[in-house]
Design an enzyme around this catalytic site. Sequence first.
Site, short mmCIF file in Angstrom:
data_model
loop_
_atom_site.label_atom_id
_atom_site.label_comp_id
_atom_site.label_asym_id
_atom_site.label_seq_id
_atom_site.Cartn_x
_atom_site.Cartn_y
_atom_site.Cartn_z
N ASP A 68 0.63 52.83 -20.12
CA ASP A 68 0.15 54.10 -20.54
C ASP A 68 0.21 55.34 -19.62
OD1 ASP A 68 -1.57 53.25 -18.55
OD2 ASP A 68 -3.36 53.63 -19.54
N TYR A 70 0.20 57.86 -16.40
CA TYR A 70 -0.27 58.14 -15.14
C TYR A 70 -1.87 58.79 -15.20
CZ TYR A 70 4.42 57.20 -12.95
OH TYR A 70 5.59 56.49 -12.69
N PHE A 81 6.82 56.27 -16.72
CA PHE A 81 7.32 56.27 -15.09
C PHE A 81 7.62 57.36 -14.67
CE2 PHE A 81 8.00 52.17 -17.11
CZ PHE A 81 7.14 51.50 -16.44
N HIS A 207 6.35 43.62 -13.75
CA HIS A 207 6.12 45.03 -13.95
C HIS A 207 6.67 45.61 -12.22
CE1 HIS A 207 3.97 49.02 -13.99
NE2 HIS A 207 4.21 48.88 -15.31
#
Length: 241
Positions: A68, A70, A81, A207
């Site tokens: 989701d 930031y 990202f 991740h």
Amino acid sequence: MTWFLNLTALDPQWQTVFSPHQDALNALEKELETRVGEGAEILPAREQILRCFTYPLQNVKVLIVGQDPYPTPGNAVGLSFSVPPEVQLPASLRNIFKELSDDIRISPVEGELDLGLPANPNMPLRSGDLTDWAQQGVCLLNRVLTVEAGKPKSHNKLGWQTITEAAITALVERNKPLVVVLWGKDAQELKPLIPTSPEILVLESAHPSPLSARRGFFGSKPFSQANQHLEAWGLSPINWL
């Protein structure tokens, strides 16, 4: 307040994908308006919520799935990202750039590849603004497209998955070469949506967050593997720098 969850600003092919889901988008918009009315700060900015679908669907060569946006105000830009160029790199993005540097053997100090980079290993590899990736056909898609400021995963149950899974299904059903990058368990839950096909390369790893990057993200070489797959199918590689 209008949240701009309408289809007219999107690439025409994405509009076609989402037209059957207009009721779901309307429900999301209503819920977001309600929360804003109650004082919540919703990220990213309303005009950027569907940003990743403004780039042509037909041009997508790589799909990178995030979780989701930031939750820090000023960071989320509607591309997973990515952050504005003036923003300090979040920890996950720093790890992504570390792996990128190791993957394509960038070492300005040792001179392995002269890219005009500063001879300082502590300098950022590149800007955190990943717009150039999106422009080259990298779909930077979060599973959930909004979040409340300061509250990670606060919108995980709003229903965004209906929209983002429709997007992923549309990408994999084009019968075109594609690299699907699944970082972390949340992204890897999407693997059943991806058909087995020689044209589609699925890259899975931990991740890039600091909590998990050393459990298999570092050393996974997703960037070089993606370009090798694209070139094998006659497509131009991504200039990750």
